[in-house]
Write a protein that holds these residues in place. Structure first.
Motif, PDB file in Angstrom:
ATOM      1  N   CYS A  52       0.837  -1.201   0.000  1.00 57.14           N
ATOM      2  CA  CYS A  52       0.000   0.000   0.000  1.00 57.14           C
ATOM      3  C   CYS A  52       0.864   1.239   0.000  1.00 57.14           C
ATOM      4  O   CYS A  52       2.026   1.204   0.393  1.00 57.14           O
ATOM      5  N   ILE A  53       0.284   2.335  -0.429  1.00 58.53           N
ATOM      6  CA  ILE A  53       0.856   3.664  -0.255  1.00 58.53           C
ATOM      7  C   ILE A  53      -0.149   4.432   0.590  1.00 58.53           C
ATOM      8  O   ILE A  53      -1.342   4.448   0.289  1.00 58.53           O
ATOM      9  N   ILE A  54       0.330   5.066   1.640  1.00 55.64           N
ATOM     10  CA  ILE A  54      -0.538   5.841   2.514  1.00 55.64           C
ATOM     11  C   ILE A  54      -0.467   7.305   2.067  1.00 55.64           C
ATOM     12  O   ILE A  54       0.604   7.898   2.027  1.00 55.64           O
ATOM     13  N   LEU A  55      -1.601   7.870   1.726  1.00 50.42           N
ATOM     14  CA  LEU A  55      -1.695   9.266   1.300  1.00 50.42           C
ATOM     15  C   LEU A  55      -2.494  10.027   2.347  1.00 50.42           C
ATOM     16  O   LEU A  55      -3.645   9.699   2.616  1.00 50.42           O
ATOM     17  N   VAL A  56      -1.856  11.030   2.944  1.00 59.52           N
ATOM     18  CA  VAL A  56      -2.509  11.851   3.951  1.00 59.52           C
ATOM     19  C   VAL A  56      -2.639  13.261   3.369  1.00 59.52           C
ATOM     20  O   VAL A  56      -1.637  13.868   2.987  1.00 59.52           O
ATOM     21  N   VAL A  57      -3.857  13.760   3.286  1.00 60.22           N
ATOM     22  CA  VAL A  57      -4.106  15.115   2.795  1.00 60.22           C
ATOM     23  C   VAL A  57      -4.602  15.931   3.984  1.00 60.22           C
ATOM     24  O   VAL A  57      -5.529  15.523   4.682  1.00 60.22           O
TER      25      VAL A  57
END
Length: 107
Positions: free
Chosen positions: A11-16
């Motif tokens: 997975c890639i964790i994307l935090v906006v």
């Protein structure tokens, strides 16, 4: 928060995120950075990308580093994150009005 599958079991964790303007005080941002750091640490086994309007000035355009900028530096350093605005986007602005240009949006 979502975990998108890139490859099997990866997975890639994307935090906006959005950090409050300095004019509105820093109490809320302290809570947001605490949450952000917890998320980054909790998912440290995955690649983590943090991006958003950090309302921080970090001297990219020659401006004075403000409190939000210091918080951003501390978060990056404390969590082994690279601030791409500094390392590859140096000198580029991300926001402008009629009279001002600034780099306040970060990856």
């Amino acid at each position: 928060m979502r975990c998108e599958k890139v490859q099997a079991n990866k997975c890639i964790i994307l935090v906006v995120c959005y950090m409050t303007s300095m004019a509105l005080g820093q109490e809320e941002n302290v809570k947001k950075y605490t949450t952000l750091e917890r998320v980054v640490q909790e998912f440290s086994r995955f690649p983590v990308i943090v991006m958003g309007d950090m309302n921080g000035h970090v001297c990219i355009l020659g401006e004075k580093v403000n409190e939000n900028g210091h918080k951003l530096f501390d978060c990056c350093e404390g969590n082994e994150l690279e601030n791409l605005n500094v390392t590859i986007g140096n000198g580029l602005h991300t926001w402008e009005s009629k009279e001002w240009k600034a780099a306040i949006d970060y990856v």
